[in-house]
Design an enzyme around this catalytic site. Structure first.
Site, PDB file in Angstrom:
ATOM      1  N   GLU A 106     101.689 -26.547 100.647  1.00 17.21           N
ATOM      2  CA  GLU A 106     101.041 -26.734 101.364  1.00 17.21           C
ATOM      3  C   GLU A 106     100.283 -28.079  99.930  1.00 17.21           C
ATOM      4  O   GLU A 106     101.176 -28.749  99.317  1.00 17.21           O
ATOM      5  CB  GLU A 106      99.874 -25.575 100.414  1.00 17.21           C
ATOM      6  CG  GLU A 106      98.163 -26.030 100.945  1.00 17.21           C
ATOM      7  CD  GLU A 106      97.204 -24.670 100.594  1.00 17.21           C
ATOM      8  OE1 GLU A 106      96.587 -24.792 101.057  1.00 17.21           O
ATOM      9  OE2 GLU A 106      97.637 -24.009  99.554  1.00 17.21           O
TER      10      GLU A 106
ATOM     11  N   LYS B 120      94.718 -23.294 108.670  1.00 15.45           N
ATOM     12  CA  LYS B 120      94.824 -22.089 108.038  1.00 15.45           C
ATOM     13  C   LYS B 120      93.263 -21.770 108.150  1.00 15.45           C
ATOM     14  O   LYS B 120      92.427 -22.144 108.122  1.00 15.45           O
ATOM     15  CB  LYS B 120      94.821 -23.124 106.248  1.00 15.45           C
ATOM     16  CG  LYS B 120      94.506 -21.803 105.440  1.00 15.45           C
ATOM     17  CD  LYS B 120      94.505 -22.336 104.077  1.00 15.45           C
ATOM     18  CE  LYS B 120      93.922 -21.424 102.971  1.00 15.45           C
ATOM     19  NZ  LYS B 120      94.181 -22.318 101.442  1.00 15.45           N
TER      20      LYS B 120
ATOM     21  N   CYS C 191      99.245 -20.544 102.066  1.00 10.35           N
ATOM     22  CA  CYS C 191      98.662 -19.572 100.478  1.00 10.35           C
ATOM     23  C   CYS C 191      97.911 -18.908 100.767  1.00 10.35           C
ATOM     24  O   CYS C 191      98.494 -17.215 100.480  1.00 10.35           O
ATOM     25  CB  CYS C 191      97.271 -21.136 100.187  1.00 10.35           C
ATOM     26  SG  CYS C 191      97.735 -20.933  98.584  1.00 10.35           S
TER      27      CYS C 191
END
Length: 274
Positions: free
Chosen positions: A40, A112, A153
């Protein structure tokens, strides 16, 4: 297929981060990796929103991404930039994952979905949605004999996303991350192993590690986990490095045959108020 996770310590300068990444991509390609995942915030790990806004480049003709496409074509491999910040029209950013094919072209992107907004007693509130706008579409992409599922994440805390990816055919799920040290020590391995076990999928997690120029510290410990939940390779530290493993599509089929949780899943009504 051989795959690789690259662990980084990204800073505030996109060109410096790219320069640090290039030799590790070369190392992974020389070792025979056909798919390489970076963490990330690969291209910039910002100190704050203003600092990010001053350097984040538009997605179209992005200078660092253009170079990554050239490298993917040069090595003839898939290169998956775990994420980078992409400016949006509302002044916020997308935390975007970008997959390049062996021809150097972008073959999939993912924004995301889950953003960390928390007001923790005794600590300052953290509101990721003030800087980033969450995506709303789950993404898979063909990857040789595998199908790649995308996550980033904090997404790893939401089993519903992983179930959706696996139910849509994903057999390898990528989780690029910049995990904090306390949560990494407590939750990193167990969450990632759980996502692999419940979906019968390989999970590859490329991490940021160490103390960054923005003052934050990340956990590192990039890892590759098989569909049975076994850790098949891991960097046991927070230093930059390259992690390699061979994976087998046949093992996914075998594990899902032994424990057919995806096939046995049923829809149900939620609990009714008492």
């Amino acid at each position: 297929m051989k795959i690789a996770a690259i662990q980084m310590r990204s800073g505030l300068d996109p060109e410096a981060n790219l320069a640090a990444l290039e030799p590790m991509l070369a190392e992974a390609a020389a070792a025979g990796a056909r798919y390489v995942l970076t963490p990330e915030v690969t291209m910039i790990f910002p100190e704050n929103r203003d600092q990010l806004a001053s350097v984040a480049a538009p997605f179209e003709d992005h200078p660092q991404l253009r170079r990554i496409g050239e490298l993917a074509r040069q090595y003839g491999i898939f290169i998956h930039i775990g994420s980078l910040a992409v400016p949006l029209e509302d002044g916020r950013f997308a935390n975007r994952s970008v997959l390049f094919g062996p021809d150097g072209a972008i073959c999939a992107t993912y924004d995301k979905i889950h953003l960390f907004d928390a007001d923790i007693a005794g600590l300052n509130a953290y509101k990721e949605s003030a800087t980033y706008r969450g995506g709303d579409v789950a993404v898979t992409a063909p990857l040789g004999e595998f199908t790649l599922g995308f996550a980033i994440c904090y997404d790893m805390r939401f089993p519903k996303l992983f179930n959706s990816l696996a139910s849509s055919g994903a057999t390898l799920i990528a989780v690029p991350a910049a995990f904090t040290v306390p949560t990494g020590q407590a939750h990193w391995d167990v969450l990632l192993r759980a996502r692999a076990i419940e979906t019968g999928s390989y999970v590859i997690a490329a991490a940021q590690g160490g103390t960054h120029a923005n003052g934050r510290a990340t956990y590192g410990h990039s890892v590759i986990i098989d569909p049975w939940g076994r850790i098949v390779a891991q960097l046991a530290h927070d230093e930059p490095g390259v992690l390699l493993a061979d994976i087998s599509a046949g093992l996914v089929e075998e594990v899902r045959g032994r424990i057919p949780a995806l096939a046995n899943a049923r829809n149900f009504a939620p609990p009714q108020p008492l």
